[in-house]
Design an enzyme around this catalytic site. Structure first.
Site, mmCIF file in Angstrom:
data_model
loop_
_atom_site.group_PDB
_atom_site.id
_atom_site.type_symbol
_atom_site.label_atom_id
_atom_site.label_comp_id
_atom_site.label_asym_id
_atom_site.label_seq_id
_atom_site.Cartn_x
_atom_site.Cartn_y
_atom_site.Cartn_z
ATOM 1 N N LYS A 113 0.452 -1.183 0.010
ATOM 2 C CA LYS A 113 0.279 -0.150 0.153
ATOM 3 C C LYS A 113 0.660 1.476 0.020
ATOM 4 C CE LYS A 113 -3.929 -2.272 1.453
ATOM 5 N NZ LYS A 113 -3.244 -3.375 1.766
HETATM 6 C C1 LIG Z 1 -3.905 -4.504 1.216
HETATM 7 C C2 LIG Z 1 -3.192 -5.896 0.811
HETATM 8 C C3 LIG Z 1 -3.895 -6.728 0.101
HETATM 9 C C4 LIG Z 1 -5.096 -6.496 -0.392
HETATM 10 O O1 LIG Z 1 -5.426 -5.803 -1.586
HETATM 11 P P1 LIG Z 1 -6.355 -5.026 -2.289
HETATM 12 O O2 LIG Z 1 -5.784 -4.424 -3.285
HETATM 13 O O3 LIG Z 1 -7.595 -4.774 -0.927
HETATM 14 O O4 LIG Z 1 -6.963 -6.316 -2.855
HETATM 15 C C5 LIG Z 1 -3.018 -8.056 0.070
HETATM 16 N N1 LIG Z 1 -1.857 -8.101 0.479
HETATM 17 C C6 LIG Z 1 -1.635 -7.417 1.406
HETATM 18 C C7 LIG Z 1 -0.315 -7.480 2.619
HETATM 19 C C8 LIG Z 1 -2.193 -5.811 2.147
HETATM 20 O O5 LIG Z 1 -1.615 -5.205 2.856
#
Ligand SMILES: *Cc1c(COP(=O)(O)O)cnc(C)c1O
Length: 498
Positions: A113
């Site tokens: 993120k």
């Molecule tokens: C948020 C997250 C996901 C999922 O991603 P999305 O865009 O919500 O589908 C997968 N792995 C990690 C480590 C995350 O932080």
């Protein structure tokens, strides 16, 4: 370049510029902003393979955010993708056996993120100036673990903003909790909620649509904005790394230019994989998008049957950032598959809100042919971690391991062995050291989280990222804990609204 406008998935008349969509986050009719058309740009990978990450980012962002100037975008990009990342490449690509891992965890909070949330505050404050918004932007967000920390790291002490993060008390890892509770920045607030992620997220959405609360904020020269993955200010920066990665594969001669690849994405809110879908619409040669879930496998069932049904048990798993029963970004795909019909989208989303379930029309289901969906159990996830380390000394975090397990199932089931597989690696193993050490050797015990980190280092020799090594020196700054029902009051208290 012609101006690219955005519209709500639930109202044809709600049309805004990119900067307005970024400022608002969620449309006030409850819909999500989507580009009216995908931009048409030429992706010449013989040229793009020589681009830096920042240069690719400029090319993609300029195509989508047409009301930002070149200088504005370049400043945002320079403020986001710099030494805050522990890798000069920003998103290194690792060849492991027959697969490639796209490592998206070298940013300040060691999870994917960071890629979007390090640029979002800069896009937002630029968008505010552009739209002559003098109000303070209040970022309100629910997190399943990683978003909250990454958003706070992005927004901390950014003038003209403040950020309130809600997380499910028992739904995040110890490390994630500690990362959030030690967050610096006078404008950051962290609140533990007695409920799961969906409870918190549903409530945050309600607060966004709470007209009385909005008015009270406005009286104080404040307004809400969203850092959740529904904001197109997050979605579009995620398209960048898929374009960049394809270019890198060409550069490494792992593929020929034009050759299709598969991409496996560990999926929760459907943001990351939707960005891969957008990359495909832009012209990146992608064959299948592999949507990998844990035992909260609502998406696996959805792609198999066309029925989305959140009425099912909720599991706390070893991949908590994917413990989600309502994948918000799916609405954008539903909208697209309906032939961009707001009435259809609105109807289905209303059914989801009222009954917890909906069924897409048969002709919509045909639009999902690009997606292969599957899920991995806890055992299969641990097995993936174990095997990958045994065979190649490569360490997976549990989210990435879910994607690896499902990618392997895809290859076996479809016999598509020859297409190059890119597995999206969304978190550093150091974010989940206990799970990873256990998967490697279930006889190992440790006294506390710090011990697990040491154990992980001893087992694997994987260097400990700075974000982890500094964690135990930082003081706890946030201790709020509340019931879900008190979230509205909590927001008012934090913002000093009577
Ligand atoms: C948020 C997250 C996901 C999922 O991603 P999305 O865009 O919500 O589908 C997968 N792995 C990690 C480590 C995350 O932080």
């Amino acid at each position: 370049m012609a101006q690219l406008l955005y519209k709500s998935t639930r109202n044809d008349k709600n049309v805004v510029t990119a900067s307005q969509a970024i400022l608002q986050g969620l449309a006030d009719d409850g819909g999500l902003y989507v580009p009216i058309e995908q931009p048409t740009i030429s992706l010449d990978f013989s040229e793009l393979q020589h681009f830096t990450y920042q240069e690719v980012a400029y090319k993609i962002l300029a195509a989508y955010y047409t009301d930002f100037t070149e200088q504005e975008l370049k400043t945002c990009i320079a403020n986001a993708y710099n030494e805050k990342f522990e890798s000069a490449e920003i998103v290194p690509l690792k060849e492991v056996g027959e697969d490639h891992y796209l490592e998206l965890f070298h940013g300040p909070t060691i999870a994917f993120k960071d890629l979007a949330l390090s640029i979002l505050p800069h896009l937002m404050t630029t968008a505010a100036k552009k739209n002559k918004v003098a109000n303070e932007l209040v970022i309100l967000t629910a997190t399943s673990g990683d978003t909250g920390k990454a958003a706070m790291a992005g927004f901390a002490d950014v003038p003209g903003t403040s950020i309130i993060v809600f997380y499910p008390k028992d739904g995040v890892s110890k490390i994630q909790e500690r990362q959030m509770r030690t967050q610096r920045g006078e404008n950051t607030y962290v609140v533990a909620v007695d409920g799961n992620f969906d409870d918190a997220q549903t409530k945050v959405k309600e607060l966004f649509n709470d007209q009385a609360l909005r008015q009270e904020l406005a009286n104080q020269n404040k307004q809400f904005s969203s850092a959740n993955s529904i904001n197109i200010g997050r979605l579009i920066p995620q398209v960048v790394y898929y374009v960049y990665t394809y270019a890198q594969l060409v550069k490494k001669a792992a593929i020929k230019e034009g050759e299709k690849i598969n991409i496996a994405v560990p999926t929760g809110n459907f943001g990351n994989i939707l960005a891969a879908h957008y990359a495909k619409l832009l012209g990146v040669p992608i064959n299948q998008l592999i949507c990998a879930s844990n035992t909260n496998n609502v998406l696996t069932d959805f792609f198999a049957t066309g029925v989305y049904d959140r009425n099912r048990p909720f599991f706390v798993t070893s991949s908590p950032s994917m413990d989600i029963l309502i994948s918000s970004n799916l609405e954008r795909l539903i909208f697209e598959a309906s032939g961009k019909q707001v009435e259809v989208t609105k109807q289905l989303m209303n059914e989801l809100a009222t009954k917890g379930t909906y069924q897409v029309y048969p002709d919509m289901k045909e639009q999902f042919a690009d997606f292969y969906a599957g899920f991995a159990t806890l055992e299969q996830t641990n097995m993936a971690i174990h095997q990958e380390f045994d065979r190649y000394r490569y360490v997976l975090d549990p989210h990435t391991a879910v994607a690896k397990a499902v990618a392997d199932r895809y290859k076996k089931e479809t016999k598509d062995q020859q297409t190059k597989m890119v597995i999206v690696s969304t978190a550093s193993p150091y974010k989940f050291p206990e799970v990873v050490v256990h998967a490697l050797d279930d006889s190992i015990t440790a006294k506390n989280e710090f011990d697990w980190i040491t154990q992980l280092y001893e087992q694997t020799s994987l260097p400990i990222p700075t974000a982890v090594s500094e964690l135990y020196q930082l003081p706890i700054r946030h201790t709020r804990e509340i019931a879900v029902g008190h979230m509205r009051n909590c927001v008012k208290e934090i913002l000093s609204i009577e």
